[in-house]
Structures are given as C-alpha cells and as structure tokens.
Design an enzyme around this catalytic site. Structure first.
Site, short mmCIF file in Angstrom:
data_model
loop_
_atom_site.label_atom_id
_atom_site.label_comp_id
_atom_site.label_asym_id
_atom_site.label_seq_id
_atom_site.Cartn_x
_atom_site.Cartn_y
_atom_site.Cartn_z
N ASP A 1 -120.35 -5.72 -31.26
CA ASP A 1 -121.16 -5.98 -32.16
C ASP A 1 -122.01 -7.11 -31.99
O ASP A 1 -121.78 -7.86 -31.00
CB ASP A 1 -120.19 -6.64 -33.30
CG ASP A 1 -119.99 -5.43 -34.46
OD1 ASP A 1 -119.54 -5.88 -35.50
OD2 ASP A 1 -120.02 -4.19 -34.17
N MET B 1 -121.67 -14.95 -44.52
CA MET B 1 -122.79 -14.44 -44.87
C MET B 1 -123.66 -14.94 -46.04
O MET B 1 -124.33 -13.93 -46.88
CB MET B 1 -122.48 -12.97 -45.11
CG MET B 1 -121.71 -12.03 -44.00
SD MET B 1 -121.15 -10.55 -44.39
CE MET B 1 -119.69 -10.94 -45.46
N LYS C 1 -125.09 -5.26 -35.47
CA LYS C 1 -126.03 -5.39 -36.92
C LYS C 1 -126.50 -6.98 -36.92
O LYS C 1 -125.77 -7.83 -36.76
CB LYS C 1 -125.16 -5.26 -38.06
CG LYS C 1 -124.07 -3.90 -38.03
CD LYS C 1 -123.31 -4.09 -39.27
CE LYS C 1 -122.20 -3.19 -38.85
NZ LYS C 1 -121.07 -3.23 -39.95
#
Ligand code: SAH
Length: 504
Positions: free
Chosen positions: A35, A172, A57
């Site tokens: 990732d 996030m 991502k």
C-alpha cells in the site's frame, strides 16, 4: 493447491517497526502486495525473484479499487503463490484488512493476520505523546476522521466521545479537521483541550504541530497540514514538552546524501539515521565482478610462487575470497607469499580469514609502502584489485626491480541512484547536505548530473568532506566545503556534522 495470504501490518512508517513475523514473511513470500503507507524500504527485504505489486491509495486516488485488490489476492493465491499483503500500521485498524480477510475466506483461500504497530500509538509516541498516562487519562479511542461531514446520521456519537473518553486519536481526519473540532466542542469538550497534529509520524520527515481545539484549525490552515496525519486530542498532548525525544535528536530534519558505495555505506547511514537525519543512500560507485576471471584464477593457482601478496582494499579481499569459494578452491592455496594490507580495514578483512598480515603500512601512498616493504628487487609481487585502479603502486614497485602482476578482482561501475529525489530535495528548498568520503565520490557524483543540474545543487546544498584531499577535489568541482573533521574518519565526519548543525 492455493497459496496463502498473509495480511501483514508494515508498521507506522519507520521500517524498523515491523514485527519479526512480518519481516520473516516479506523475506519468504513469492509475491508482495503493498500500500501507499507501507514503507517501500521494506521491499528491499523481499526475495530477488519476488513479484512486487503496488496497489496504493493516496488520498482518494485509488491505484486499484478495493474489489480489484481482493480479486488480485484471490487470483494470485489460486496460482499457488504465497502472498505478503503489506498494509500500513495494523491491517485491522482502518486498513480494510477485515474486508480482505472475509473475501479470502469466502474464496476458500487460507490467510493469517500479522498485527502491526498502528500509527495512532506509534506516531504519537514519536511525537512525545503517550496515548495514555495515569495522571491524565485512562481511556482512549481510535476514531475515523474520514466520515462525510454532510452525512445526516453520523456513526460517531460525538457527544459521548467528546466527554466520555480521555485521549481521542483521529485517523484520516485532516481534511475534516474543522468539522471534527466543532463536533467535539458542541459535544461538550473544552475548547482549551490540547491537540496535536502529527504528519508522516515515525519517519525522518515527521512534523508535529500543537494547539488547542480553539486554535488548531487555524494552525493547520496556516501550516498547510496535509495527509497522512493524525489528530490527537487530550491532556496527554502536553507531555510532549517533556517527552519529545525523537524530534530533538541532533540531526532531525536534516537531509543528508551518503555518496559512499553501498557496501560500505550502511554503517555511516545508520549512524546518521540514529542521530535523526533523513539519510539518503546515494552511491556513486558500486563494485561488480570482472568481465573475465581468467587472470585472477591463474594468479590464484600460482599464488605459491609470489613473494608478496598486496591487498589495497577490502573489496579486493572479498572478491578474491568469493572467487575461491565459487570455484571450489581452498584458502590454503594462497599459502606462500607474505601478505601486505593497505589500510586498517583491509588488514582486518585479511585477518578475519585467518591469514597473518605481515605488513600494514601506516601510510597510504606508494612511497610509504616502499619504505616499509624493503628491498623488492627480483621479488614477485601479486596485486589483485579494481580494474581501473591507479597505476602508481605497481609502477613504483616495478621501478625498484620487482616483478609485479596486477590482476583484476573486481570492477567499479556507476550504480543507479535516486538522482531525481536529490534534485527534488534541492529544489524543494529542503535542508540538505551532501557527504563526500573520497575524491572519487566527488568526481562520480559530479558526473551523474548535467552542468545545469549541478549548478542548481551546488547553490543549495551544504557539503561535508572527510578530509583535505577530498575537499580540494570538491572545491575544484565547484562546491563550497562547509564541514571537514579534524580526524579523517567516518566517526570524525559524523561528529563534525553534528557540531556544524548544532552551531547553526
Ligand atoms: N492501518 C493504518 C491506518 C490506515 S488509515 C494504521 O494502523 O496505522 C490511514 C491514516 O492513518 C492516515 O490518513 C493517517 O491519519 C494515519 N497514518 C498512517 N500512517 C501515519 C503516519 N506515519 N503518520 C501520521 N498518520 C499516519
């Protein structure tokens, strides 16, 4: 038979924070799928023949949508391959590891989870913040900050977490910071509550900002805080004033280019990193096997006929040893000649083979060696060394009447470097230093860039050089030398770099 999928937590960023089990699996699996947040340095640990697949991502820009990742894992496992599925932090903490595991189960693929050190704990710790502390909190929560702020029904009960939990760690959440802050205040949390933002925690580019619920939104805007960042809310944030060990290391935030050949760079590199520097490996030379081993093989076979065997570098020793091993020869075949090793490190390498070193000239120059080696008239001398090495020593020995055989044990070539990364750092106005540990590192470095690029770099970087000869070469190439140690060793150089940074 299906392969097995290992969902592995890669840790929060610092590659040393992976688990022993995780590392073991990266080293053994046939495929590594990783990732955006998994440190790519860990990929260096993969098998040479491993297939490496990036499914990262970044923000919302998915390289591969989640269904495709799931499909990929199932398909590859179906080919009978074992897969290391590397995810940043812990795979089950906001990592969609649960979904991947469910998918694997329903496809009949065996899996194992290897938990990782999650960013919420580690980035906080590296920012000087213990997520719990007896004197200020006994509860903490990991919360997603990703929730759409316009959603009517929040899955987060803001009033409850605002008042019911001590430390709140939002993942996030940078984009939603204003929304998060206002919800917490509305929910009853004091506006004076300390808040920290930690970006790229546990890495050499970690940044931390602190404020309160009242001030942090403005700070984040002014400082343009971007993902990946954590938001830590609670009294524990104040402990940072005392416990900020990571960012207070002497070279923290300094970008330092290490131009030594890879094989010798690691010690230097790790010293700089331990002191907090963002050290960038930038080898300008690398050694490879000679195009032909013939000359060396012949020399080895007639080693007994020589009076002296002279090693001028550690590389010469290692390549000779490698050749002996690869061809099923024996170190005893080298019996006969007295051994001279130039430099302490070379002597150590020879001694490690169980071979007595008869002579270690303390002076590197050919004259120094001549003075020590005595009369060489009529003596047979063997020098295994780099193909393009300087001619001085054999020439001087031959002039004194010796019969000298110089054979190629290895070659030096220009390795691939992360040249673009170096240019980017210079252009981005990062605090940057380049280190030169020999004249050849200067000339090789220079030859990697165009003239315009070099000018650009020279205008921006600080230069640390190991000693006066190297400094001269650097100045001739257009650099200004900022650091030169009194003692011309790596240890001396590291010390001088620290002193230079301390003085700034
Ligand atoms: N599974 C991961 C989290 C993935 S969600 C873990 O356990 O850590 C991605 C979010 O994690 C980022 O948006 C950021 O909020 C946080 N994060 C991950 N690595 C981080 C780091 N090195 N520094 C700060 N935040 C990080």
């Amino acid at each position: 038979m299906n392969g097995k999928v290992y969902l592995i937590g890669a840790g929060p960023g610092d590659p040393a924070l992976i688990t022993v089990r995780g590392l073991e699996l990266i080293r053994s699996c046939e495929i590594v799928v990783y990732d955006y947040l998994a440190n790519p340095r860990l990929l260096d640990e993969a098998r040479d023949d491993a297939e490496i697949i990036y499914v990262g991502k970044k923000g919302g820009a998915h390289t591969l949508p989640q269904e495709k990742i799931n499909e990929l894992l199932v398909r590859k496992a179906g080919e009978g391959k074992n897969i290391a599925r590397l995810k940043g932090g812990d795979p089950y903490v906001f990592g969609r590891g649960g979904e991947e595991a469910e998918e694997l189960i329903s496809a009949g693929v065996e899996f194992e989870v290897v938990p990782g050190v999650t960013a919420g704990v580690a980035a906080a710790a590296y920012a000087g913040i213990p997520v719990t502390h007896r004197s200020c909190t006994s509860t903490m929560a990991f919360i997603t900050g990703h929730e759409d702020p316009t959603k009517d029904e929040s899955a987060i009960q803001w009033d409850k977490i605002a008042t019911g939990i001590g430390t709140l760690v939002f993942y996030m959440g940078v984009k939603n910071l204003p929304h998060i802050v206002s919800n917490l205040i509305k929910g009853g949390r004091s506006a004076k509550t300390p808040v920290a933002l930690v970006r790229w925690g546990t890495t050499s580019i970690q940044q931390t900002w602190t404020g309160t619920l009242e001030t942090i939104v403005e700070i984040a805007e002014m400082e343009k805080v971007a993902p990946p960042s954590l938001i830590i809310v609670g009294e524990v944030v104040t402990l940072r004033e005392k416990l900020n060990w990571f960012e207070s290391r002497p070279l923290f935030g300094r970008h330092i280019l290490v131009t030594r050949a890879r094989a010798q760079a690691s010690g230097f590199l790790s010293r700089l990193e331990e002191l907090g520097a963002a050290a960038l490996e930038f080898p300008t030379i690398k050694t490879v096997e000679p195009e032909s081993w013939d000359a060396l093989d012949r020399a080895i076979d007639s080693a007994g006929s020589y009076d002296w065997l002279i090693f001028t570098s550690v590389n010469a020793v290692s390549y000779l040893l490698k050749r002996l091993k690869d061809t099923g020869r024996d170190i005893r075949g080298l019996a006969g000649p007295a051994v001279c090793a130039i430099g302490k490190k070379t002597a150590e390498a020879v001694a490690n083979l169980g071979i007595q070193v008869s002579l270690v000239p303390d002076e590197f120059r050919a004259e120094g060696i001549l003075a020590k080696i005595g009369d060489v008239k009529g003596k047979k001398i063997l020098i295994p060394r780099a193909e393009q090495a300087r001619e001085v020593l054999p020439k001087v020995l031959a002039e004194q009447g010796a019969e000298v055989d110089v054979v190629t044990a290895y070659r030096t070539v220009q390795p691939e470097t992360r040249k673009d990364e170096a240019l980017e750092l210079a252009r981005g106005g990062r605090d940057m230093m380049v280190t030169f540990t020999s004249s050849s590192t200067v000339t090789n470095f220079v030859s990697m860039f165009t003239e315009a690029e070099l000018k650009e770099i020279q205008g921006k970087v600080k230069v640390a050089s190991i000693g006066p000869i190297t400094s001269d070469t650097a100045r001739q190439a257009g650099f200004t030398v900022d650091v030169e140690p009194a003692e011309y060793t790596i240890d001396g150089l590291v010390e001088a770099i620290v002193a230079f940074n301390g003085a700034r």
